[in-house]
Scaffold this active site. Structure first.
Site, PDB file in Angstrom:
ATOM      1  N   GLU A 200       0.829  -1.208   0.000  1.00  0.00           N
ATOM      2  CA  GLU A 200       0.000   0.000   0.000  1.00  0.00           C
ATOM      3  C   GLU A 200       0.863   1.257   0.000  1.00  0.00           C
ATOM      4  O   GLU A 200       0.490   2.276  -0.596  1.00  0.00           O
ATOM      5  CB  GLU A 200      -0.967   0.004   1.191  1.00  0.00           C
TER       6      GLU A 200
ATOM      7  N   HIS B 243       3.622   6.424  -5.377  1.00  0.00           N
ATOM      8  CA  HIS B 243       3.162   6.791  -6.720  1.00  0.00           C
ATOM      9  C   HIS B 243       2.329   8.081  -6.651  1.00  0.00           C
ATOM     10  O   HIS B 243       2.405   8.936  -7.529  1.00  0.00           O
ATOM     11  CB  HIS B 243       2.325   5.627  -7.267  1.00  0.00           C
TER      12      HIS B 243
HETATM   13 ZN   LIG Z   1      -2.672  -2.577  -4.760  1.00  0.00          ZN
END
Ligand SMILES: [Zn+2]
Length: 707
Positions: free
Chosen positions: A494, A500
């Protein structure tokens, strides 16, 4: 414009509908941007009753904004059309992003009611925008003239994506074809709903009824009591009812020692929706597959898979088929090896029968105990949640990217168990805010996911405000937060999504951060999982919570080995399901409606896998993902991103592993790129070549990783 993502289970909604007159007595907390750091949600002043009026007001506002863009008398320009759409819907962003964050992780009857009231209104949004002819005309004019508009590469990408989305929704079809499209869309959504309702009933009715307690041998008392209660609830006193899970294999098969019961339970699962009664899904599926093929044909695509894949990294069904086919031989070899080991275990158990799919889980468990045993109670004292987070997840990010973290206790949260951190870039400037909501609650969805409360955009002047949610067991008061290795991997996964989002560096929200294709979005997260077992990172966080001692190497080796258990089976059932999905959606519109069982058998025979012993994870007749959950021609995506993740980790290995230089390269060319370019060129810019499947084969199937 907004696309809301819950990464992990994929819930996507969008907004805008015709509502007005929601008069506000006092200003709604969503009416203006939050005054907290980075516009963090005002959980200190938001009431549950604020969401619905905020949604209604926000949709009305955005409707007006879109109307002004469409009817602007000035000639279309990038700024007065595309950028204007990107600037629209600010209040809707604020209320939606906050609402869905809380609704999924901390719901209550008021929020549930808000969701059912609002969802249909939000779903009308897409149509009201993408079938607006005046709006499309402006977008199309700009798109046709794009070479002369002096656009930045990011602007050109945003314009192209808008144009493609309008076209994909039917904006370019003739009026007659638009009428046909609307009819097909209605037919498809009716069939999808019918499938879902039949499957729900079929699964409920498919529960195995057991008359004789001896048939339940091997199951624990708690399960047997629960099955007796199921029977009583169904007015079957003195019997036992074993409910079906959504997958082909049933968890209870692992413990059941009575072979006849195992066979009966497995067959109930396999045939649940093929009983020739009102809940039989096959006729619905045959019609649905045909209708989807007809819809694709309206757009000039050869099949529905081609229609769906147009904006995915894989791009074409052929590329997906090729990818899956490359996984099959090694998987088959591993399946055969596992089957032989299990058959040997059956023989040593004094049995003479030949292994069948209903025996696999039961005897695989014996193999696991003999060859792969891992005692969670030995392992957990080395994984204390806060230590894993700070000295593992954060440590790896600092080593790779130079970012640092400082806890903030002044930021309001929606649950007191949450933690908030400010994230600083390598130069000390603020990168974003990061919330963690790790503990299981009754009012939280299952699984783990990441999303944004605030998305990054230079156009809007916003920085990322991100959360990770999971379902770890909460320790008793005063006890340490000890978690399993699986939970550790979830934290890294996660947080890979979070990176990102944190490194997003875009002007336009549409292409910012994690707003990427289904077969790309799990790449950064699956990549980040790899650092959990990196020797430097592991040694830094895996320390005994009392003594601080490092984990003994023998235990580390057991963790690594346990991760490889049953991998031929696990990979095989996924590949079979992915192949089945692609086969159904490769049907041309000219093909007649199919005989579901014959079609399925032919598709599975072509996989080259041992699908008799390792059946598909979902059979056609109960494959909810592809017939009504938005994963049609998309079930392959998780496997595809494993290839990207494993290959990228191989690049790190070749270049010296955990270094700032390597991290910067990955950040610059992947993590900070959002969807500013196509995924193939993006990957090639990072690696200098197309993705290679070999590291995935080594890591996930053959078990021949370098370390
Ligand atoms: Zn994922």
């Amino acid at each position: 414009m907004t696309r809301f993502f819950r990464i992990g289970a994929l819930v996507a909604t969008t907004a805008l509908a015709g509502l007005s007159g929601a008069a506000m007595a006092a200003p709604n907390p969503f009416a203006s941007p939050s005054t907290l750091a980075l516009q963090a949600p005002r959980f200190d002043v938001i009431h549950d009753s604020d969401y619905k009026p905020a949604f209604l007001q926000a949709m009305a506002i955005q409707k007006g904004e879109m109307r002004r863009i469409a009817s602007n008398h000035a000639a279309p320009s990038f700024d007065n059309t595309i950028a204007a759409m990107e600037r629209s819907g600010r209040m809707l962003d604020r209320v939606s992003l906050t609402f869905y964050g809380v609704y999924q992780a901390n719901t209550n009857p008021t929020l549930d009611k808000t969701q059912s009231d609002i969802a249909p209104l939000l779903s009308q949004h897409q149509d009201s925008i993408y079938l607006d002819a005046k709006l499309f005309k402006r977008v199309e004019t700009l798109y046709n003239d794009r070479a002369h508009l002096d656009l930045t590469p990011e602007q050109a990408q945003v314009l192209t994506l808008y144009y493609q989305q309008f076209v994909h929704a039917g904006a370019k079809l003739s009026p007659a074809d638009q009428i046909r499209l609307r009819a097909l869309n209605t037919q498809i959504s009716t069939l999808e709903t019918a499938f879902q309702q039949k499957l729900l009933a079929a699964t409920r009715d498919g529960a195995l009824v057991v008359d004789n307690k001896a048939a339940l041998a091997g199951l624990d008392d708690g399960s047997i009591t629960a099955f007796a209660k199921n029977a009583a609830d169904r007015k079957l006193p003195g019997k036992w009812v074993i409910p079906l899970q959504n997958t082909t294999q049933q968890p209870d098969l692992t413990d059941m020692t009575d072979r006849a019961t195992r066979e009966a339970l497995f067959k109930q699962s396999w045939t649940r929706a093929e009983k020739g009664d009102a809940n039989d899904t096959r006729a619905t599926i045959a019609t649905l597959a045909h209708a989807r093929a007809q819809k694709a044909a309206l757009f000039g695509y050869p099949d529905f898979a081609s229609y769906v894949l147009y904006d995915q990294m894989a791009d074409t069904p052929a590329a997906v088929q090729h990818f899956i086919a490359e996984l099959a031989p090694a998987t088959r070899t591993q399946q055969d090896r596992e089957a032989a080991r299990i058959q040997e275990t059956i023989r040593k158990d004094g049995q003479t029968f030949t292994l069948q799919p209903w025996d696999w889980m039961h005897y695989a468990e014996q193999v696991r105990k003999q060859d792969y045993a891992l005692d969670e109670n030995q392992v957990k004292p080395y994984f204390e949640l806060n230590t894993v987070l700070r000295d593992g997840v954060f440590f790896a990010a600092t080593q790779l990217y130079g970012i640092t973290f400082k806890q903030r206790t002044d930021i309001p949260v929606y649950n007191p168990d949450m933690m908030v951190f400010e994230v600083f870039d390598k130069d000390g400037s603020t990168l974003g805010l990061m919330y963690f909501d790790y503990f299981k609650r009754d009012n939280k969805n299952g699984g783990a996911w990441m999303s944004n409360f605030v998305g990054q955009s230079r156009l809007l002047g916003t920085k990322p405000v991100i959360y990770n949610v999971a379902n770890f067991a909460k320790p008793a008061a005063g006890q340490p937060d000890l978690i399993s290795f699986e939970d550790v991997v979830t934290m890294f996964h996660e947080f890979g999504h979070a990176l990102h989002g944190l490194f997003a560096n875009q002007t336009y929200p549409m292409v910012s951060g994690t707003q990427v294709a289904r077969d790309f979005v799990e790449f950064p997260s699956q990549f980040n999982e790899h650092w959990a077992l990196d020797p430097t990172v592991f040694a830094h966080y895996a320390r005994h919570y009392k003594t601080g001692a490092a984990m003994p190497q023998a235990l580390v080796d057991k963790i690594k080995k346990a991760a490889t258990f049953n991998r031929g089976y696990n990979m095989g059932e996924l590949i079979a399901a992915a192949q089945l999905d692609m086969a159904w959606h490769a049907l041309p519109a000219s093909a007649p409606q199919q005989d579901v069982d014959a079609f399925e058998k032919a598709a599975l025979d072509k996989t080259g896998l041992n699908t008799a012993l390792v059946p598909t994870r979902y059979r056609t007749s109960y494959f909810l993902h592809i017939w009504s959950n938005g994963y049609s021609a998309g079930y392959y995506a998780y496997l595809w991103t494993q290839m990207l993740a494993d290959d990228s980790f191989a690049w790190f290995r070749e270049h010296g592993g955990l270094t700032r230089e390597n991290g910067q390269h990955f950040r610059d060319l992947i993590l900070s790129q959002g969807h500013t370019q196509d995924y193939g060129p993006m990957f090639r810019a990072f690696y200098g070549k197309d993705p290679d499947i070999t590291p995935m084969l080594n890591h996930r199937i053959l078990g021949t990783d370098p370390n």
